[in-house]
Scaffold this motif. Sequence first.
Motif, PDB file in Angstrom:
ATOM      1  N   GLN A  20      55.882  50.165 -30.977  1.00  0.00           N
ATOM      2  CA  GLN A  20      57.141  50.918 -30.931  1.00  0.00           C
ATOM      3  C   GLN A  20      57.955  50.532 -29.696  1.00  0.00           C
ATOM      4  OE1 GLN A  20      58.941  53.235 -32.586  1.00  0.00           O
ATOM      5  NE2 GLN A  20      60.160  54.102 -30.947  1.00  0.00           N
ATOM      6  N   HIS A  21      57.307  50.510 -28.564  1.00  0.00           N
ATOM      7  CA  HIS A  21      57.995  50.196 -27.304  1.00  0.00           C
ATOM      8  C   HIS A  21      58.589  48.786 -27.347  1.00  0.00           C
ATOM      9  CE1 HIS A  21      58.929  50.396 -23.057  1.00  0.00           C
ATOM     10  NE2 HIS A  21      58.266  49.262 -22.868  1.00  0.00           N
ATOM     11  N   ALA A  22      57.810  47.816 -27.791  1.00  0.00           N
ATOM     12  CA  ALA A  22      58.290  46.435 -27.861  1.00  0.00           C
ATOM     13  C   ALA A  22      59.435  46.306 -28.860  1.00  0.00           C
ATOM     14  CB  ALA A  22      57.137  45.502 -28.242  1.00  0.00           C
ATOM     15  N   LEU A  23      59.331  46.993 -29.975  1.00  0.00           N
ATOM     16  CA  LEU A  23      60.366  46.932 -31.000  1.00  0.00           C
ATOM     17  C   LEU A  23      61.686  47.504 -30.496  1.00  0.00           C
ATOM     18  CD1 LEU A  23      61.016  46.233 -33.978  1.00  0.00           C
ATOM     19  CD2 LEU A  23      60.208  48.519 -34.579  1.00  0.00           C
ATOM     20  N   VAL A  24      61.669  48.688 -29.894  1.00  0.00           N
ATOM     21  CA  VAL A  24      62.934  49.284 -29.445  1.00  0.00           C
ATOM     22  C   VAL A  24      63.542  48.504 -28.279  1.00  0.00           C
ATOM     23  CG1 VAL A  24      62.448  51.593 -30.342  1.00  0.00           C
ATOM     24  CG2 VAL A  24      61.872  51.064 -27.992  1.00  0.00           C
ATOM     25  N   GLN A  25      62.721  47.912 -27.441  1.00  0.00           N
ATOM     26  CA  GLN A  25      63.269  47.074 -26.363  1.00  0.00           C
ATOM     27  C   GLN A  25      64.027  45.880 -26.942  1.00  0.00           C
ATOM     28  OE1 GLN A  25      59.839  46.204 -23.799  1.00  0.00           O
ATOM     29  NE2 GLN A  25      60.963  47.245 -22.176  1.00  0.00           N
ATOM     30  N   THR A  26      63.511  45.317 -28.007  1.00  0.00           N
ATOM     31  CA  THR A  26      64.161  44.174 -28.641  1.00  0.00           C
ATOM     32  C   THR A  26      65.432  44.610 -29.366  1.00  0.00           C
ATOM     33  OG1 THR A  26      62.035  43.075 -28.888  1.00  0.00           O
ATOM     34  CG2 THR A  26      63.831  42.265 -30.266  1.00  0.00           C
ATOM     35  N   ILE A  27      65.359  45.711 -30.102  1.00  0.00           N
ATOM     36  CA  ILE A  27      66.528  46.212 -30.839  1.00  0.00           C
ATOM     37  C   ILE A  27      67.670  46.517 -29.879  1.00  0.00           C
ATOM     38  CG2 ILE A  27      67.427  48.079 -32.289  1.00  0.00           C
ATOM     39  CD1 ILE A  27      64.509  48.377 -33.357  1.00  0.00           C
ATOM     40  N   ASP A 166      65.534  36.739 -28.816  1.00  0.00           N
ATOM     41  CA  ASP A 166      64.222  37.142 -28.308  1.00  0.00           C
ATOM     42  C   ASP A 166      63.545  38.031 -29.329  1.00  0.00           C
ATOM     43  OD1 ASP A 166      64.438  35.784 -25.926  1.00  0.00           O
ATOM     44  OD2 ASP A 166      65.250  37.501 -24.836  1.00  0.00           O
ATOM     45  N   SER A 167      62.286  37.750 -29.569  1.00  0.00           N
ATOM     46  CA  SER A 167      61.498  38.572 -30.472  1.00  0.00           C
ATOM     47  C   SER A 167      60.659  39.527 -29.647  1.00  0.00           C
ATOM     48  CB  SER A 167      60.606  37.692 -31.347  1.00  0.00           C
ATOM     49  OG  SER A 167      60.020  38.449 -32.370  1.00  0.00           O
ATOM     50  N   PHE A 168      60.008  40.451 -30.326  1.00  0.00           N
ATOM     51  CA  PHE A 168      59.185  41.401 -29.593  1.00  0.00           C
ATOM     52  C   PHE A 168      57.742  40.946 -29.539  1.00  0.00           C
ATOM     53  CE2 PHE A 168      59.169  42.772 -33.964  1.00  0.00           C
ATOM     54  CZ  PHE A 168      57.923  43.295 -34.194  1.00  0.00           C
ATOM     55  N   TYR A 169      57.134  41.206 -28.404  1.00  0.00           N
ATOM     56  CA  TYR A 169      55.733  40.871 -28.211  1.00  0.00           C
ATOM     57  C   TYR A 169      55.000  42.137 -27.812  1.00  0.00           C
ATOM     58  CZ  TYR A 169      57.409  36.103 -28.222  1.00  0.00           C
ATOM     59  OH  TYR A 169      57.996  34.932 -28.584  1.00  0.00           O
ATOM     60  N   THR A 170      53.798  42.278 -28.311  1.00  0.00           N
ATOM     61  CA  THR A 170      53.061  43.509 -28.043  1.00  0.00           C
ATOM     62  C   THR A 170      51.876  43.322 -27.111  1.00  0.00           C
ATOM     63  OG1 THR A 170      51.732  43.165 -30.039  1.00  0.00           O
ATOM     64  CG2 THR A 170      53.723  44.505 -30.262  1.00  0.00           C
ATOM     65  N   TRP A 171      51.773  42.193 -26.473  1.00  0.00           N
ATOM     66  CA  TRP A 171      50.664  42.040 -25.532  1.00  0.00           C
ATOM     67  C   TRP A 171      51.160  41.991 -24.133  1.00  0.00           C
ATOM     68  CZ3 TRP A 171      51.747  37.994 -28.961  1.00  0.00           C
ATOM     69  CH2 TRP A 171      52.334  36.871 -28.394  1.00  0.00           C
TER      70      TRP A 171
END
Length: 171
Positions: A20-27, A166-171
């Motif tokens: 969720q955090h990575a996704l909203v940062q990218t959006i 930029d895409s989202f990364y979760t690591w």
Amino acid sequence: MTEQTSPLVTFYKRGWENYQHALVQTIALLSSEQLFLPLAAHQRSIGEQLAHLIDARIFWFSGWMGEGDPNLAHWNDDEQAMREAASLVAIFEKTWHVISSALDRWTSADLEQLFPPPASHQAWLQKHGFEEEPAHTRQWIVWHVMEHEIHHGGELSLAWGTYGLDSFYTW
């Protein structure tokens, strides 16, 4: 003695929260123009795909399990919301709050609770010639929403990379 929170719920929340955090940062970085870019030829736009993810969260958590504010179902009545990154981020945050609060509250026993499909959903399926949906456990619904986000998140990531975003990364 009260039952402890399920280790399964703990697993879901930690990983999903990171996603969720990575996704909203990218959006948040996307322009209105970028939200209109298609995932691929003849596919939804990036903004429509994000709206699809939001709708699924609301459909399953609110519509099936009665979690959160039922008025969230009308979030996209304002079409401007799908054209602005800040609006999409805000609704992702609202729906995440519903999910996160539920995951904090549910026990192992709660995951086994069975939910019948909403009558409106069954009526829609019948109208379109589909079989009726069976009841599902809370555990099945949580996993289904999570796998739905992972699947469509991969499509979004590929589209963003194709457009040089930029895409989202979760690591």
